[in-house]
Design a protein around this motif. Structure first.
Motif, PDB file in Angstrom:
ATOM      1  N   ARG A 224       3.237   1.804  -1.524  1.00 53.37           N
ATOM      2  CA  ARG A 224       3.888   2.357  -2.663  1.00 53.37           C
ATOM      3  C   ARG A 224       2.787   3.026  -3.572  1.00 53.37           C
ATOM      4  NH1 ARG A 224       6.000  -2.139  -6.247  1.00 53.37           N
ATOM      5  NH2 ARG A 224       6.989  -0.590  -7.425  1.00 53.37           N
ATOM      6  N   LEU A 225       1.277   2.624  -3.262  1.00 54.86           N
ATOM      7  CA  LEU A 225       0.264   3.171  -3.997  1.00 54.86           C
ATOM      8  C   LEU A 225      -0.290   4.517  -3.442  1.00 54.86           C
ATOM      9  CD1 LEU A 225      -1.469  -0.488  -4.021  1.00 54.86           C
ATOM     10  CD2 LEU A 225       0.228   0.426  -5.478  1.00 54.86           C
ATOM     11  N   TYR A 226      -0.117   4.699  -2.166  1.00 53.84           N
ATOM     12  CA  TYR A 226      -1.041   5.822  -1.850  1.00 53.84           C
ATOM     13  C   TYR A 226       0.046   6.945  -1.126  1.00 53.84           C
ATOM     14  CZ  TYR A 226      -4.540   2.601  -2.719  1.00 53.84           C
ATOM     15  OH  TYR A 226      -5.434   1.829  -3.093  1.00 53.84           O
TER      16      TYR A 226
ATOM     17  N   GLN B 151      -4.282  -0.775  -7.114  1.00 54.92           N
ATOM     18  CA  GLN B 151      -4.761  -0.046  -6.165  1.00 54.92           C
ATOM     19  C   GLN B 151      -6.413  -0.598  -6.193  1.00 54.92           C
ATOM     20  OE1 GLN B 151      -4.517   3.975  -8.273  1.00 54.92           O
ATOM     21  NE2 GLN B 151      -3.092   4.409  -6.623  1.00 54.92           N
TER      22      GLN B 151
ATOM     23  N   PHE C 256       3.758   7.168  -1.192  1.00 54.14           N
ATOM     24  CA  PHE C 256       5.241   6.551  -1.467  1.00 54.14           C
ATOM     25  C   PHE C 256       6.253   7.665  -0.779  1.00 54.14           C
ATOM     26  CE2 PHE C 256       8.820   5.843  -4.216  1.00 54.14           C
ATOM     27  CZ  PHE C 256       9.059   4.354  -3.930  1.00 54.14           C
TER      28      PHE C 256
ATOM     29  N   LEU D 221      -0.437   0.061 -11.728  1.00 56.92           N
ATOM     30  CA  LEU D 221      -0.522   1.078 -10.429  1.00 56.92           C
ATOM     31  C   LEU D 221      -2.427   0.971 -10.382  1.00 56.92           C
ATOM     32  CD1 LEU D 221      -0.299   3.159  -8.274  1.00 56.92           C
ATOM     33  CD2 LEU D 221      -0.429   4.914 -10.003  1.00 56.92           C
TER      34      LEU D 221
ATOM     35  N   SER E  34       2.354   7.953  -5.481  1.00 54.97           N
ATOM     36  CA  SER E  34       2.518   6.624  -5.692  1.00 54.97           C
ATOM     37  C   SER E  34       4.093   6.380  -6.220  1.00 54.97           C
ATOM     38  CB  SER E  34       1.311   5.978  -6.781  1.00 54.97           C
ATOM     39  OG  SER E  34       1.613   6.806  -7.706  1.00 54.97           O
ATOM     40  N   ASP E  35       4.468   5.215  -6.102  1.00 47.95           N
ATOM     41  CA  ASP E  35       5.654   5.068  -6.695  1.00 47.95           C
ATOM     42  C   ASP E  35       5.786   5.274  -8.289  1.00 47.95           C
ATOM     43  OD1 ASP E  35       8.227   3.761  -7.575  1.00 47.95           O
ATOM     44  OD2 ASP E  35       7.959   1.987  -5.963  1.00 47.95           O
TER      45      ASP E  35
ATOM     46  N   LYS F  13      -7.282   1.814  -0.617  1.00 48.45           N
ATOM     47  CA  LYS F  13      -6.399   2.702   0.383  1.00 48.45           C
ATOM     48  C   LYS F  13      -7.000   2.018   2.019  1.00 48.45           C
ATOM     49  CE  LYS F  13      -4.843   7.096   1.415  1.00 48.45           C
ATOM     50  NZ  LYS F  13      -4.943   8.552   1.151  1.00 48.45           N
TER      51      LYS F  13
ATOM     52  N   LYS G 108       0.972  -1.240   0.077  1.00 45.97           N
ATOM     53  CA  LYS G 108       0.046   0.055   0.014  1.00 45.97           C
ATOM     54  C   LYS G 108       0.751   1.121  -0.082  1.00 45.97           C
ATOM     55  CE  LYS G 108      -4.387  -1.471   2.197  1.00 45.97           C
ATOM     56  NZ  LYS G 108      -5.068  -1.139   3.343  1.00 45.97           N
TER      57      LYS G 108
END
Ligand code: HEM
Length: 264
Positions: free
Chosen positions: A139-141, A162, A143, A158, A149-150, A167, A137
């Protein structure tokens, strides 16, 4: 190759081949001549009940080989006095921790006599197995703690991640490390790394580093044989090499009388 096939093959291979002159083929031929058959059938019967055991055992073996290395991203739990980890602690979720840079990973491998090619090959083990949303997570919300995000994740992957790991969704939800073919021991994992579709940040970083990128490219590419490494062949070789790290012999270490306890 199916995950079960590679696992049994590796267990037998690791037991049977000489590694750095420490492990010897036929070592148990007089004390336990059927050991390979017993292992093969025991692993097979557990695998038939729960195929996830293949990934668990593979990961356990990695941590067993690197038991004296420190570093947050690998030395997950060390529940045993002799420093070896238990399968139970391997399959339980562990806390998210910062990943080593590729350079640090390469150093740790190099300290044990393994090179960059071995590292990339062995991380290819992530072609099977799973992690959970709680390790992905960030990496997604969030970073860089600014809600982004990453940037190394491809846009389509992505949105896929997600959706899989919302989230505020369940952090313990399990997700495949190799999203395309999690039960096959194949080169899809490397294609995912190449395409920005790696689930773990540490895996995606293999593409960001110049040295490891070439090796990923080679496995991910369509050429085989003379022009490229063959993953299944190279993986077996690298596993045997890794298995030879600091093998305890003679009176070093101990053989437990009770599996779950050290001998006092
Ligand atoms: C060198 C750097 C490596 C890093 C940073 C790394 C990191 C990780 C992480 C974070 C997970 C997810 C764990 C979880 O969610 O509980 C994982 C899973 C796994 N790792 Fe690695 N790993 C590395 C190398 C290796 C190697 C060398 C092997 C085996 C040869 C391996 C085999 C596995 C397997 C099979 C899984 C899936 C486990 C399961 O599904 O139960 N890893 N790894």
């Amino acid at each position: 190759m199916e995950a079960m096939g590679i696992l049994v093959f590796l267990v037998i291979l690791v037991m049977g081949l000489p590694v750095k002159g420490q492990l010897k083929a036929g070592f148990y031929s007089s004390s336990c001549p059927k050991v390979e058959d017993i292992i093969r059938s025991t692993v097979a019967s557990h695998f038939n009940k729960d195929p996830a055991v293949a990934a668990g055992l593979l990961r356990l073996h990695f941590h067993d080989c690197f038991v004296q290395s420190d570093g947050p991203s690998w030395s997950v739990p060390t529940g045993r006095r002799d420093g070896r980890v238990s399968l139970a602690s391997q399959v339980l979720p562990t806390l998210p921790s910062p990943f080593d840079s590729v350079a640090v990973q390469l150093q740790k491998f190099s300290a044990k006599g393994l090179d960059d090619h071995d590292l990339v090959t062995l991380v290819g083990a992530h072609t099977i197995g799973q992690t959970s949303c709680q390790f992905v997570k960030y990496r997604l919300y969030n970073f860089t703690s600014t809600g982004n995000s990453d940037p190394t994740i491809s846009p389509s992957f992505l949105s896929h991640l997600q959706t899989t790991c919302p989230k505020d969704g369940d952090g313990s939800k399990r997700i495949a490390l190799d999203q395309d073919s999690q039960t096959k021991f194949d080169v899809n994992f490397f294609k995912n790394v190449r395409d920005g579709n790696a689930v773990l940040e540490s895996d995606q970083r293999l593409w960001g580093d110049e040295e490891t990128r070439q090796i990923v490219k080679n496995y991910a590419g369509t050429f085989r044989g003379l022009l490229g490494f063959r993953f299944d062949y190279e993986f077996s070789k690298a596993m045997v090499k890794m298995s030879g790290i600091e093998v305890k012999t003679g009176y070093q270490g101990e053989i437990r009388k009770v599996c779950s306890k050290v001998n006092y």
